[in-house]
Write a protein that holds these residues in place. Structure first.
Motif, PDB file in Angstrom:
ATOM      1  N   ILE A 134       0.840  -1.214   0.000  1.00  0.00           N
ATOM      2  CA  ILE A 134       0.000   0.000   0.000  1.00  0.00           C
ATOM      3  C   ILE A 134       0.871   1.258   0.000  1.00  0.00           C
ATOM      4  N   GLY A 135       0.538   2.160  -0.928  1.00  0.00           N
ATOM      5  CA  GLY A 135       1.213   3.455  -0.967  1.00  0.00           C
ATOM      6  C   GLY A 135       2.615   3.397  -1.568  1.00  0.00           C
ATOM      7  N   LYS A 136       2.993   2.256  -2.126  1.00  0.00           N
ATOM      8  CA  LYS A 136       4.362   2.114  -2.637  1.00  0.00           C
ATOM      9  C   LYS A 136       4.431   2.343  -4.144  1.00  0.00           C
ATOM     10  N   LYS A 137       5.663   2.615  -4.604  1.00  0.00           N
ATOM     11  CA  LYS A 137       5.914   2.662  -6.048  1.00  0.00           C
ATOM     12  C   LYS A 137       6.415   1.275  -6.438  1.00  0.00           C
ATOM     13  N   ILE A 138       5.714   0.664  -7.367  1.00  0.00           N
ATOM     14  CA  ILE A 138       5.987  -0.727  -7.720  1.00  0.00           C
ATOM     15  C   ILE A 138       6.328  -0.818  -9.206  1.00  0.00           C
ATOM     16  N   LEU A 139       7.496  -1.375  -9.499  1.00  0.00           N
ATOM     17  CA  LEU A 139       7.907  -1.526 -10.899  1.00  0.00           C
ATOM     18  C   LEU A 139       7.798  -2.999 -11.295  1.00  0.00           C
ATOM     19  N   ILE A 140       6.917  -3.276 -12.243  1.00  0.00           N
ATOM     20  CA  ILE A 140       6.739  -4.638 -12.755  1.00  0.00           C
ATOM     21  C   ILE A 140       7.659  -4.803 -13.968  1.00  0.00           C
ATOM     22  N   VAL A 141       8.429  -5.884 -13.981  1.00  0.00           N
ATOM     23  CA  VAL A 141       9.416  -6.048 -15.061  1.00  0.00           C
ATOM     24  C   VAL A 141       9.212  -7.373 -15.803  1.00  0.00           C
ATOM     25  N   ASP A 142       9.210  -7.270 -17.114  1.00  0.00           N
ATOM     26  CA  ASP A 142       9.197  -8.477 -17.952  1.00  0.00           C
ATOM     27  C   ASP A 142      10.071  -8.192 -19.176  1.00  0.00           C
ATOM     28  N   GLU A 143      10.411  -9.250 -19.919  1.00  0.00           N
ATOM     29  CA  GLU A 143      11.290  -8.981 -21.065  1.00  0.00           C
ATOM     30  C   GLU A 143      10.498  -8.508 -22.282  1.00  0.00           C
ATOM     31  N   VAL A 144       9.300  -9.055 -22.472  1.00  0.00           N
ATOM     32  CA  VAL A 144       8.588  -8.704 -23.700  1.00  0.00           C
ATOM     33  C   VAL A 144       7.085  -8.538 -23.462  1.00  0.00           C
ATOM     34  N   ASP A 145       6.543  -7.535 -24.109  1.00  0.00           N
ATOM     35  CA  ASP A 145       5.099  -7.341 -24.168  1.00  0.00           C
ATOM     36  C   ASP A 145       4.686  -7.785 -25.570  1.00  0.00           C
ATOM     37  N   ASP A 146       4.117  -8.988 -25.630  1.00  0.00           N
ATOM     38  CA  ASP A 146       3.740  -9.551 -26.922  1.00  0.00           C
ATOM     39  C   ASP A 146       2.258  -9.251 -27.152  1.00  0.00           C
ATOM     40  N   THR A 147       1.380 -10.118 -26.643  1.00  0.00           N
ATOM     41  CA  THR A 147      -0.060  -9.856 -26.803  1.00  0.00           C
ATOM     42  C   THR A 147      -0.602  -8.997 -25.647  1.00  0.00           C
ATOM     43  N   ARG A 148       0.245  -8.755 -24.632  1.00  0.00           N
ATOM     44  CA  ARG A 148      -0.092  -7.967 -23.437  1.00  0.00           C
ATOM     45  C   ARG A 148      -0.930  -8.747 -22.418  1.00  0.00           C
ATOM     46  N   THR A 149      -1.225 -10.003 -22.724  1.00  0.00           N
ATOM     47  CA  THR A 149      -2.054 -10.815 -21.821  1.00  0.00           C
ATOM     48  C   THR A 149      -1.414 -10.920 -20.433  1.00  0.00           C
ATOM     49  N   THR A 150      -0.121 -11.207 -20.413  1.00  0.00           N
ATOM     50  CA  THR A 150       0.577 -11.428 -19.136  1.00  0.00           C
ATOM     51  C   THR A 150       0.623 -10.139 -18.317  1.00  0.00           C
ATOM     52  N   LEU A 151       0.976  -9.033 -18.957  1.00  0.00           N
ATOM     53  CA  LEU A 151       1.083  -7.765 -18.213  1.00  0.00           C
ATOM     54  C   LEU A 151      -0.276  -7.326 -17.689  1.00  0.00           C
ATOM     55  N   HIS A 152      -1.300  -7.497 -18.500  1.00  0.00           N
ATOM     56  CA  HIS A 152      -2.656  -7.148 -18.060  1.00  0.00           C
ATOM     57  C   HIS A 152      -3.012  -7.944 -16.805  1.00  0.00           C
ATOM     58  N   ALA A 163      -5.096  -7.608 -24.726  1.00  0.00           N
ATOM     59  CA  ALA A 163      -5.561  -7.100 -23.428  1.00  0.00           C
ATOM     60  C   ALA A 163      -5.017  -5.683 -23.247  1.00  0.00           C
ATOM     61  N   GLU A 164      -5.652  -4.954 -22.337  1.00  0.00           N
ATOM     62  CA  GLU A 164      -5.316  -3.543 -22.144  1.00  0.00           C
ATOM     63  C   GLU A 164      -4.533  -3.349 -20.845  1.00  0.00           C
ATOM     64  N   LEU A 165      -3.859  -2.217 -20.785  1.00  0.00           N
ATOM     65  CA  LEU A 165      -3.288  -1.758 -19.520  1.00  0.00           C
ATOM     66  C   LEU A 165      -4.038  -0.487 -19.142  1.00  0.00           C
ATOM     67  N   PRO A 166      -4.013  -0.102 -17.863  1.00  0.00           N
ATOM     68  CA  PRO A 166      -4.773   1.098 -17.479  1.00  0.00           C
ATOM     69  C   PRO A 166      -4.320   2.333 -18.264  1.00  0.00           C
TER      70      PRO A 166
END
Ligand SMILES: O=P(O)(O)OC[C@H]1O[C@H](OP(=O)(O)OP(=O)(O)O)[C@H](O)[C@@H]1O
Length: 209
Positions: free
Chosen positions: A106-124, A164-167
């Motif tokens: 809560i209240g933190k800055k969070i950096l999500i890391v992956d190598e590739v955004d392909d269809t965006r399913t995973t990041l979504h 899939a979308e991201l915010p």
């Protein structure tokens, strides 16, 4: 697949992409409190960028790993249109370990890391599940007035229609960070190379060293 349709990426190239993105993040005063690596491809970039995000006098940023795998959904129960890939959680946050650094996300800055955004399913999936997790914690601890800020760092974003979308808030505020946007081609990362010398030469020849 023809050679031209494969893009080889060297370790050096990945190192430099992480350095570039870390500079961008620090310049925006958005140094994360925690890095969440999506295994397995997010782990090496996460570790590299942590070094570039190090600030003198500050503790190393903790890295947590979440395991997400794309699973072929054969759509047996549904109509043909639903055939695609769904995300399976193979590993999730370790709150016991997190608590050694701070009480919650809560209240933190969070950096999500992956190598590739392909269809965006995973990041979504990662963003929506982590957001849900935070809302649950906020409700539990009665801390609903604190803002948690999610950012994403990927080495490569494939320029293609996404499934899939991201915010919007994340995209519009520059918190979706792709070090490079590349055509929809086969990306060969060095950790999959059988012959790393040959792989590195190919990467160099393509200008990705
Ligand atoms: O944008 P998407 O279409 O969701 O694809 C991207 C995801 O696919 C790969 O993971 P994979 O499931 O192959 O696992 P790995 O990282 O362990 O190789 C990659 O590491 C991303 O996490």
């Amino acid at each position: 697949m023809a050679e031209a349709e494969r893009m080889c990426i060297s370790y050096n190239n990945i190192h430099k992409l992480c350095q570039k993105v870390a500079k961008y993040i620090l310049a925006r005063n958005e140094r994360p409190d925690i890095i969440i690596a999506i295994t397995g491809g997010g782990m090496i970039p996460a570790r590299i960028i942590r070094s570039f995000l190090k600030v003198k006098g500050q503790k190393n940023i903790p890295i947590q790993a979440i395991g997400l795998s794309l699973y072929e959904d054969l759509g047996l129960k549904n109509s043909v249109e639903t055939i695609g890939k769904e995300v399976i959680r193979t590993q999730w946050l370790d709150f016991g370990a997190l608590n050694q650094h701070f009480d919650s996300l809560i209240g933190k800055k969070i950096l999500i890391v992956d190598e590739v955004d392909d269809t965006r399913t995973t990041l979504h999936y990662a963003v929506s599940e982590l957001e849900k997790e935070v809302v649950e914690q906020q409700n539990l601890l009665n801390r609903t007035n604190e803002d948690t800020v999610f950012s994403i760092f990927v080495l490569h974003n494939k320029d293609k229609p996404k499934k899939a979308e991201l915010p919007d808030s994340m995209i519009n505020s520059g918190r979706y960070i792709a070090a490079q946007t590349v055509p929809d081609m086969w990306l060969c990362y060095p950790w999959d190379a059988e012959d790393i010398e040959e792989h590195t030469e190919q990467a160099k020849a393509q200008g990705n060293d």
